[in-house]
Design a protein around this motif. Sequence first.
Motif, PDB file in Angstrom:
ATOM      1  N   GLY A  28       0.670  -1.288   0.165  1.00  0.00           N
ATOM      2  CA  GLY A  28       0.086  -0.122  -0.154  1.00  0.00           C
ATOM      3  C   GLY A  28       0.814   1.320   0.081  1.00  0.00           C
ATOM      4  O   GLY A  28       0.288   2.391   0.062  1.00  0.00           O
ATOM      5  N   CYS A  29       2.101   1.284  -0.222  1.00  0.00           N
ATOM      6  CA  CYS A  29       3.133   2.454  -0.290  1.00  0.00           C
ATOM      7  C   CYS A  29       2.610   3.436  -1.048  1.00  0.00           C
ATOM      8  O   CYS A  29       2.622   4.777  -0.859  1.00  0.00           O
ATOM      9  N   GLN A  31      -0.306   3.889  -2.773  1.00  0.00           N
ATOM     10  CA  GLN A  31      -1.501   4.521  -2.303  1.00  0.00           C
ATOM     11  C   GLN A  31      -1.213   5.790  -1.073  1.00  0.00           C
ATOM     12  O   GLN A  31      -1.969   6.738  -1.129  1.00  0.00           O
ATOM     13  N   LYS A  32      -0.504   5.310  -0.126  1.00  0.00           N
ATOM     14  CA  LYS A  32      -0.360   6.135   1.000  1.00  0.00           C
ATOM     15  C   LYS A  32       0.346   7.617   0.763  1.00  0.00           C
ATOM     16  O   LYS A  32       0.290   8.586   1.364  1.00  0.00           O
ATOM     17  N   TYR A  33       1.463   7.195  -0.446  1.00  0.00           N
ATOM     18  CA  TYR A  33       2.111   8.685  -0.816  1.00  0.00           C
ATOM     19  C   TYR A  33       1.622   9.293  -2.015  1.00  0.00           C
ATOM     20  O   TYR A  33       2.239  10.099  -2.244  1.00  0.00           O
ATOM     21  N   GLY A  34       0.229   8.753  -2.586  1.00  0.00           N
ATOM     22  CA  GLY A  34      -0.387   9.264  -3.592  1.00  0.00           C
ATOM     23  C   GLY A  34       0.818   9.202  -4.906  1.00  0.00           C
ATOM     24  O   GLY A  34       0.647  10.296  -5.485  1.00  0.00           O
ATOM     25  N   ILE A  35       1.245   8.231  -5.337  1.00  0.00           N
ATOM     26  CA  ILE A  35       2.094   7.887  -6.349  1.00  0.00           C
ATOM     27  C   ILE A  35       1.273   8.043  -7.514  1.00  0.00           C
ATOM     28  O   ILE A  35       0.402   7.222  -7.747  1.00  0.00           O
TER      29      ILE A  35
ATOM     30  N   PRO B  21      -4.972   9.007  -5.367  1.00  0.00           N
ATOM     31  CA  PRO B  21      -4.837   9.412  -4.029  1.00  0.00           C
ATOM     32  C   PRO B  21      -4.133  10.685  -3.955  1.00  0.00           C
ATOM     33  O   PRO B  21      -3.241  11.138  -4.861  1.00  0.00           O
ATOM     34  N   ALA B  22      -4.343  11.455  -2.745  1.00  0.00           N
ATOM     35  CA  ALA B  22      -3.368  12.886  -2.874  1.00  0.00           C
ATOM     36  C   ALA B  22      -1.991  12.523  -2.517  1.00  0.00           C
ATOM     37  O   ALA B  22      -1.788  11.762  -1.728  1.00  0.00           O
ATOM     38  N   VAL B  24       1.502  13.221  -1.230  1.00  0.00           N
ATOM     39  CA  VAL B  24       2.124  13.671   0.517  1.00  0.00           C
ATOM     40  C   VAL B  24       2.797  14.943   0.253  1.00  0.00           C
ATOM     41  O   VAL B  24       3.159  15.198  -0.917  1.00  0.00           O
ATOM     42  N   LEU B  33       5.029   3.450   6.760  1.00  0.00           N
ATOM     43  CA  LEU B  33       4.635   2.090   6.187  1.00  0.00           C
ATOM     44  C   LEU B  33       4.993   1.131   6.974  1.00  0.00           C
ATOM     45  O   LEU B  33       6.049   1.079   7.718  1.00  0.00           O
TER      46      LEU B  33
END
Lengths: 240, 62
Positions: A28-29, A31-35, B21-22, B24, B33
């Motif tokens: 999920g990296c 998604q988490k960083y909005g790549i 997704p937004a 960072v 993570l």
Amino acid sequence: MSDENEKLIEDTFITKLGAKYPFVKAKGCNQKYGIKFFPSVFSIDATGVVHSVADDRMPGEAEIEQMLQAVSLAPKLPADARYDPIRTMWEKRDYAKLSAYLDKMLAAPNLDTEMQGVFEAQKQELQKRVDAQCKRAERLGQGPDYLASSEQLNRIEKEWKGFAAAEAAKKELDRFGADVVIKKELSASKALAKLQSSFDVSKVSQAKKLVVELEKFAKKYEGTFAAGQAAEQLKGLTKG
Amino acid sequence: MFRTPRMLALALVALGSAALPAQVQKGGTPPELVFDKVWNDGPATFADMAGKVVILDFAQTW
């Protein structure tokens, strides 16, 4: 960093591309960083703040150097001159001296409660780092790049002299020296490094010579980690 | 005649944007993570990188 499956990461980035830097699989990296595109580079400074994002220009060497100046090897300590010797010992990575100093201070009569708390916390921090280095030595002992591992293990042995971490590193290095298979891996990796440094692949004629030498190398050291790296480099050089 | 395909394209762009997704933000705190696997003597956990300068390079095989 990638969130793809382990085998794909290992085959592509570690084996084929021969990445020597730490590589991480984190679900999920992206998604988490909005790549939005690859590669995407983010930099984080020593205070834990995002310094640059994927849409920015990648930080240059000077910028990274500047960020590195803010890095402290010492764990958090009260901003008090009484703790300066500890800070200095952490910064110099003089762990044996630090350990002796903390023991001496903790044994001192009439030590005030605050200082005792700080010194005990520092002892715990030191032990935590020793334990982490022990685990690291164990991980490094598993290879497969035994040459890179032995360089790191030598550093741990030197830096943590007098601690369990140095013993753990020595144990792995001794094992490397006694194991026939690992010895073969080490000599193959050293030979490959020497071979690669003898040719300037930006020049076509030298790249062609390297291809010939890599083919010979892959046959001679067949079955080793270095032979796999040579074969992958060969693929890259002969592609197209 | 051309109206439908044009509208569909716009809808797809809109849907695509909504799904992104937004990113960072600069100056913010990096999302933590969970590391499933680490190669080349990397940090065991995200917390292990605290106090260090970190370059995160997100890669993908093609």
